[in-house]
Enzyme design. Structure first.
Site, mmCIF file in Angstrom:
data_model
loop_
_atom_site.group_PDB
_atom_site.id
_atom_site.type_symbol
_atom_site.label_atom_id
_atom_site.label_comp_id
_atom_site.label_asym_id
_atom_site.label_seq_id
_atom_site.Cartn_x
_atom_site.Cartn_y
_atom_site.Cartn_z
ATOM 1 N N GLU A 156 0.812 -1.230 0.000
ATOM 2 C CA GLU A 156 0.000 0.000 0.000
ATOM 3 C C GLU A 156 0.841 1.273 0.000
ATOM 4 O O GLU A 156 0.596 2.190 0.791
ATOM 5 C CB GLU A 156 -0.980 -0.016 1.183
ATOM 6 C CG GLU A 156 -1.899 -1.219 1.166
ATOM 7 C CD GLU A 156 -2.754 -1.364 2.419
ATOM 8 O OE1 GLU A 156 -2.745 -0.460 3.265
ATOM 9 O OE2 GLU A 156 -3.429 -2.401 2.541
ATOM 10 N N ASN A 198 2.154 -5.047 -3.253
ATOM 11 C CA ASN A 198 0.773 -5.419 -2.904
ATOM 12 C C ASN A 198 -0.059 -4.167 -2.619
ATOM 13 O O ASN A 198 0.381 -3.271 -1.886
ATOM 14 C CB ASN A 198 0.828 -6.288 -1.630
ATOM 15 C CG ASN A 198 -0.468 -6.992 -1.316
ATOM 16 O OD1 ASN A 198 -1.041 -7.650 -2.182
ATOM 17 N ND2 ASN A 198 -0.935 -6.878 -0.084
ATOM 18 N N HIS A 234 -10.153 -6.263 -1.944
ATOM 19 C CA HIS A 234 -11.222 -6.041 -0.960
ATOM 20 C C HIS A 234 -12.351 -5.359 -1.737
ATOM 21 O O HIS A 234 -12.313 -4.152 -1.988
ATOM 22 C CB HIS A 234 -10.737 -5.157 0.184
ATOM 23 C CG HIS A 234 -9.674 -5.793 1.015
ATOM 24 N ND1 HIS A 234 -9.920 -6.894 1.814
ATOM 25 C CD2 HIS A 234 -8.360 -5.501 1.172
ATOM 26 C CE1 HIS A 234 -8.800 -7.249 2.431
ATOM 27 N NE2 HIS A 234 -7.845 -6.425 2.054
ATOM 28 N N GLU A 266 -5.937 -10.747 -0.970
ATOM 29 C CA GLU A 266 -6.716 -10.472 0.249
ATOM 30 C C GLU A 266 -8.218 -10.413 -0.048
ATOM 31 O O GLU A 266 -8.943 -9.593 0.516
ATOM 32 C CB GLU A 266 -6.281 -9.138 0.878
ATOM 33 C CG GLU A 266 -4.804 -9.045 1.182
ATOM 34 C CD GLU A 266 -4.400 -7.783 1.921
ATOM 35 O OE1 GLU A 266 -5.266 -7.080 2.476
ATOM 36 O OE2 GLU A 266 -3.188 -7.499 1.936
ATOM 37 N N ASP A 268 -11.994 -10.368 -0.152
ATOM 38 C CA ASP A 268 -13.227 -10.545 0.615
ATOM 39 C C ASP A 268 -14.300 -9.637 0.039
ATOM 40 O O ASP A 268 -14.006 -8.658 -0.639
ATOM 41 C CB ASP A 268 -13.049 -10.361 2.132
ATOM 42 C CG ASP A 268 -12.415 -9.058 2.548
ATOM 43 O OD1 ASP A 268 -12.295 -8.140 1.713
ATOM 44 O OD2 ASP A 268 -12.044 -8.932 3.737
HETATM 45 O O1 G3I Z 1 -3.568 -7.851 19.152
HETATM 46 C C1 G3I Z 1 -4.349 -6.792 19.703
HETATM 47 C C2 G3I Z 1 -4.968 -7.227 21.023
HETATM 48 O O2 G3I Z 1 -3.938 -7.456 21.948
HETATM 49 C C3 G3I Z 1 -5.915 -6.135 21.501
HETATM 50 O O3 G3I Z 1 -6.573 -6.578 22.646
HETATM 51 C C4 G3I Z 1 -6.951 -5.807 20.436
HETATM 52 C C5 G3I Z 1 -7.866 -4.670 20.856
HETATM 53 O O4 G3I Z 1 -8.419 -4.023 19.741
HETATM 54 O O5 G3I Z 1 -6.269 -5.411 19.261
HETATM 55 C C6 G3I Z 1 -5.441 -6.431 18.721
HETATM 56 O O6 G3I Z 1 -4.812 -5.946 17.587
HETATM 57 C C7 G3I Z 1 -5.620 -5.848 16.435
HETATM 58 C C8 G3I Z 1 -5.000 -6.702 15.335
HETATM 59 O O7 G3I Z 1 -5.693 -6.518 14.130
HETATM 60 C C9 G3I Z 1 -5.004 -8.189 15.669
HETATM 61 O O8 G3I Z 1 -6.309 -8.656 15.783
HETATM 62 C C10 G3I Z 1 -5.662 -4.397 16.001
HETATM 63 O O9 G3I Z 1 -6.375 -3.635 16.962
HETATM 64 C C11 G3I Z 1 -6.323 -4.266 14.650
HETATM 65 O O10 G3I Z 1 -6.185 -2.936 14.196
HETATM 66 C C12 G3I Z 1 -5.658 -5.190 13.662
HETATM 67 O O11 G3I Z 1 -6.354 -5.100 12.445
HETATM 68 C C13 G3I Z 1 -5.678 -5.640 11.326
HETATM 69 C C14 G3I Z 1 -5.545 -4.551 10.258
HETATM 70 O O12 G3I Z 1 -4.922 -5.120 9.116
HETATM 71 C C15 G3I Z 1 -4.695 -3.394 10.722
HETATM 72 O O13 G3I Z 1 -4.865 -2.339 9.843
HETATM 73 C C16 G3I Z 1 -6.511 -6.774 10.790
HETATM 74 O O14 G3I Z 1 -6.529 -7.843 11.730
HETATM 75 C C17 G3I Z 1 -5.910 -7.270 9.478
HETATM 76 O O15 G3I Z 1 -6.795 -8.179 8.889
HETATM 77 C C18 G3I Z 1 -5.728 -6.092 8.526
HETATM 78 O O16 G3I Z 1 -5.128 -6.575 7.355
HETATM 79 C C19 G3I Z 1 -4.899 -5.596 6.318
HETATM 80 C C20 G3I Z 1 -3.694 -6.064 5.551
HETATM 81 O O17 G3I Z 1 -2.604 -6.251 6.414
HETATM 82 C C21 G3I Z 1 -3.326 -5.072 4.454
HETATM 83 N N1 G3I Z 1 -4.464 -4.822 3.578
HETATM 84 C C22 G3I Z 1 -5.697 -4.420 4.271
HETATM 85 C C23 G3I Z 1 -6.066 -5.459 5.320
HETATM 86 C C24 G3I Z 1 -7.369 -5.090 5.976
HETATM 87 O O18 G3I Z 1 -7.225 -3.887 6.678
#
Ligand code: G3I
Length: 350
Positions: A156, A198, A234, A266, A268
């Protein structure tokens, strides 16, 4: 929707070998159909669901021949302090993949999100930032050089819809060269890995695709070790989503004609709530369109969804009016999108 079968739950949640234990009526899984199309079919995998939910591990191992590390190789998790790397979670996913004969797609070596505070709040000279990038990539890609053969190296780098480079700590601190440096460092660390740029919304016609095209064409022409472009896909990020994948095959071909691979990385397709049978049918069409686009291009060998079951998806916490973006429902029952993919994979070989 008629639930055509049940998958039995293994008693043991293990990130090692997942014992196949489904009923006789269970149809052949997607990965079997994918193999005859010479395609990797994959899902993003989060550490928590992998170790906490045996059904998730069972289903991913059964249906997929590839996993992408959803969060566990991002800087914030794997590099929590300047001199500390923590591979516990990533190792669990890589071990799971190996035990179940799945490939691993590494995600991601350079991004503007999910970076540790010591990095985002730090003050570094350009040379220091380059040294940090080199050390990070050499350490992470180097550790997995035999086990991760596909990397989303830079993620990105362009703004959401325009063709402008995104204002990130990397661009500010290093300049646009950070992109080619990342590819060079990754190639040094993992010389046999395929290295991808990507991004999202590049399946559409527009300035963002044009900018990515120009970037990767230039990198390739100058001999920078880049091997492909990952289309995140997405679907809902587009404003016109009934048609958002119509140009996908054309975009893939343009990239492939540069001598680069393409991958869906990715996918969905979230549904604006409430979910109706008509919305599930539309969703199935979009999944099928994306798969058909990939199968139409010889250089597309990877089809990854950003999760498998609606039980675990990033969508509702980021976009509360949307949900149900994946091919299995919360109880792991296949949705119309699952059958659309299976039927497409079972169709004529490309
Ligand atoms: O691990 C912490 C946990 O300890 C805490 O309690 C909890 C509270 O909110 O947060 C957890 O972290 C989260 C993490 O995912 C793991 O679940 C973050 O808040 C959350 O922001 C994070 O989101 C991820 C996101 O990227 C970040 O922007 C998503 O899981 C993940 O699917 C998403 O993936 C991205 C790709 O990397 C790039 N392309 C877009 C895609 C969707 O946004």
């Amino acid at each position: 929707m008629v639930v055509a079968f049940r998958w039995f739950v293994p008693l043991l949640a293990s990130v090692a070998v997942v014992t196949p234990c489904w009923s006789q009526e269970t149809p052949r899984p997607l990965r079997e159909f994918a193999r005859r199309q010479r395609l990797l079919v994959g899902t993003a995998v989060g550490y928590s669901e992998l170790v906490d939910d045996p059904r998730f591990a069972q289903t991913a191992a059964r249906e997929c021949n590839l996993v992408t590390t959803e969060n566990e190789l991002k800087w914030g998790i794997v590099h929590p302090a300047p001199d500390t790397f923590d591979f516990t979670r990533a190792d669990a996913i890589v071990d799971f993949a190996r035990a179940n004969r799945m490939k691993v797609r590494g995600h991601t070596l350079v991004w503007h999100q999910q970076n540790p505070a010591w990095l985002t709040n730090g003050t570094f000279t350009r040379d220091e930032l380059i040294a940090l990038l080199r050390t990070h990539i050499h350490t992470v890609a180097g550790r997995y050089r035999r086990r991760i053969k596909h990397w989303d190296v830079v993620n990105e780098a362009f703004d959401d819809a325009s063709g402008t480079l995104r204002d990130t700590l990397w661009l500010r601190g290093i300049g646009p060269e950070y992109i080619e440096l990342a590819f060079q460092f990754a190639h040094e660390a993992a010389p046999r890995a395929k290295l991808f740029y990507n991004d999202f919304l590049i399946e559409l016609i527009g300035p963002k695709f044009d900018a990515v095209y120009a970037l990767v064409a230039d990198l390739k022409a100058r001999g920078v070790p880049i091997h492909g472009v990952g289309f995140q896909a997405h679907a809902f990020l587009s404003t016109s989503c009934t048609t958002c994948f119509d140009q996908m095959a054309t975009r893939f071909k343009q990239i492939a004609d540069l001598g680069l691979e393409v991958a869906i990385t990715e996918l969905d397709v979230p549904i604006v709530q409430p979910t109706t049978p008509a919305a599930l049918a539309d969703q199935a069409v979009l999944y099928d369109t994306a798969l058909a686009a990939c199968l139409s291009v010889r250089r597309c060998r990877t089809f990854v969804m950003w999760g498998l079951t609606d039980r675990y998806s990033w969508i509702p916490s980021f976009f509360p009016t949307m949900d149900d973006a994946l091919i299995l429902d919360r109880d792991y029952a296949p949705k119309p999108a699952y059958f659309a993919l299976r039927d497409r994979l079972a169709g004529p070989r490309r």
